[in-house]
Motif scaffolding. Structure first.
Motif, mmCIF file in Angstrom:
data_model
loop_
_atom_site.group_PDB
_atom_site.id
_atom_site.type_symbol
_atom_site.label_atom_id
_atom_site.label_comp_id
_atom_site.label_asym_id
_atom_site.label_seq_id
_atom_site.Cartn_x
_atom_site.Cartn_y
_atom_site.Cartn_z
ATOM 1 N N ALA A 18 22.913 29.278 65.593
ATOM 2 C CA ALA A 18 24.288 28.681 65.390
ATOM 3 C C ALA A 18 24.325 28.202 63.666
ATOM 4 N N ILE A 19 23.193 27.495 63.537
ATOM 5 C CA ILE A 19 23.133 26.911 62.190
ATOM 6 C C ILE A 19 22.994 27.958 60.967
ATOM 7 N N PHE A 28 28.370 32.104 56.963
ATOM 8 C CA PHE A 28 29.805 31.938 56.729
ATOM 9 C C PHE A 28 30.299 31.072 55.775
ATOM 10 N N ALA A 29 29.685 29.893 55.611
ATOM 11 C CA ALA A 29 30.182 28.889 54.637
ATOM 12 C C ALA A 29 29.896 29.294 53.159
ATOM 13 N N VAL A 30 28.850 30.130 53.098
ATOM 14 C CA VAL A 30 28.399 30.740 51.785
ATOM 15 C C VAL A 30 29.459 31.806 51.344
ATOM 16 N N LEU A 31 29.733 32.794 52.462
ATOM 17 C CA LEU A 31 30.728 33.744 52.334
ATOM 18 C C LEU A 31 32.146 33.126 51.897
ATOM 19 N N ILE A 32 32.674 31.972 52.640
ATOM 20 C CA ILE A 32 33.874 31.780 52.160
ATOM 21 C C ILE A 32 33.885 31.071 50.844
ATOM 22 N N PHE A 33 32.810 30.552 50.268
ATOM 23 C CA PHE A 33 32.807 29.947 49.056
ATOM 24 C C PHE A 33 32.791 31.191 48.141
ATOM 25 N N ILE A 34 31.959 32.178 48.224
ATOM 26 C CA ILE A 34 32.267 33.256 47.279
ATOM 27 C C ILE A 34 33.604 33.858 47.221
ATOM 28 N N ALA A 35 33.949 34.104 48.515
ATOM 29 C CA ALA A 35 35.510 34.658 48.445
ATOM 30 C C ALA A 35 36.549 33.813 47.513
ATOM 31 N N PHE A 36 36.321 32.317 47.782
ATOM 32 C CA PHE A 36 37.137 31.475 47.148
ATOM 33 C C PHE A 36 36.864 31.636 45.444
#
Length: 326
Positions: free
Chosen positions: A212-213, A219-227
């Motif tokens: 989970a970690i 997912f946090a890194v992917l969201i940051f890259i998408a932003f």
């Protein structure tokens, strides 16, 4: 018939492979199992509960077995919180001897602690110095026995019966004798591994938490890259605005310098007859021509004779001819 024969052959091979897997693995070298187990117990008793001063000494200046044992037991107490030591579990199914990757032999036993069991594994390597001492001791015993006219065992029983050595055979006697006289074992311990034993449920829960970690971080890194990719769409607009503002700033000083440069040029240019605005008027040219001719005729004193259109002036300007410029 052929199918039944093939089926029996496959079953026979399966049972044969099963029997081979159940056989105990041959160790890299012969090792006294009882002595190895006692050595592991001694390691546990020596490094299980040490002070901070001893810990710093073993970590910085200790041998590899001391360094790894001190670090392993300290981690078991501080990280895994195994609790206080209770007892050893040396039953046959809890003690294992396996081969290591470096030609060594691994001896593992289970230790009972307050909160959970701990598996202690010590790596043993063959002691070459022991083999040299053993060969020299055997050669001396054979010489002494031959001089006394008896066998080696009779010689040992006669001269060493009261020293407490194991007289079962020559190997047992030599092992005890070399340990007593030279403090050498047939094998040396070089590393120790301390592993707390977790149940399957605990391992599954830890694996789930780690998964989970890991997925959360991904997912946090992917969201940051998408932003960041979303923000890139505004970069051309910002660049175009910057270019427009820089062009405007460059144009203003250029206009000012042009006005300043042109203004003195207009003041310095003298007005002359060859200027386009003056020459363009035909009547003005005719009047000037008549005035010049009249001036020449009056100064020369003769009439009817037209000399060259030349005259001197105070500014040393000489007019030789006048023609219309179209």
């Amino acid at each position: 018939m052929k199918k039944r024969f093939l089926l029996l052959l496959v079953l026979t091979l399966m049972f044969a492979l099963t029997g081979c897997s159940l056989e105990e693995e041959e160790l890299n070298f012969d090792i006294n199992r009882e002595a190895a187990i006692n050595y592991v117990k001694a390691v546990v008793n020596s490094y299980n509960d040490i002070s901070d001063v001893e810990y710093e000494y073993y970590i910085n200046d200790g041998k590899p077995i001391e360094k790894t044992a001190a670090a392993g037991f300290r981690a078991a107490q501080t990280t895994d919180h195994v609790g206080s030591f209770l007892s050893f579990d040396t039953s046959e199914d809890k003690v294992t001897f396996t081969n290591g990757a470096r030609g060594n032999v691994l001896c593992s036993i289970i230790c009972k602690y307050e909160n959970r069991d701990v598996k202690v594994t010590v790596s043993f390597t063959k002691n070459r110095a022991y083999d040299v001492i053993k060969d020299g001791t055997l050669e001396q015993l054979e010489q002494y026995a031959s001089q006394s006219g008896s066998s080696v065992m009779d010689y040992l029983k006669y001269y060493y019966a009261d020293y407490g050595y194991d007289m079962t055979d020559e190997e047992s006697f030599i092992a005890g004798y070399i340990l007593d006289q030279y403090n050498q074992y047939p094998f040396d311990a070089d590393e120790c591994e301390v592993s707390p034993v977790y149940s399957k449920d605990e391992l599954m829960s830890k694996a789930g938490i780690n998964t989970a970690i890991g997925m959360g971080v991904v997912f946090a890194v992917l969201i940051f890259i998408a932003f960041i990719i979303y923000l890139l769409r505004f970069v051309p607009v910002l660049l175009s605005r910057g270019e427009e503002s820089s062009k405007k700033a460059e144009k203003k000083p250029e206009q000012k310098t042009a006005v300043k440069a042109v203004t003195p040029v207009k003041k310095e240019q003298p007005k002359s007859i060859s200027d386009g605005n003056l020459v363009g008027d035909a009547q003005l040219v005719a009047v000037i021509t008549a005035a010049i001719n009249a001036y020449i005729e009056g100064t020369s004193g003769t009439t009817g004779v037209r000399g060259p259109v030349t005259t001197d002036s105070k500014d040393k300007l000489i007019v030789r001819s006048i023609r219309r410029v179209r």
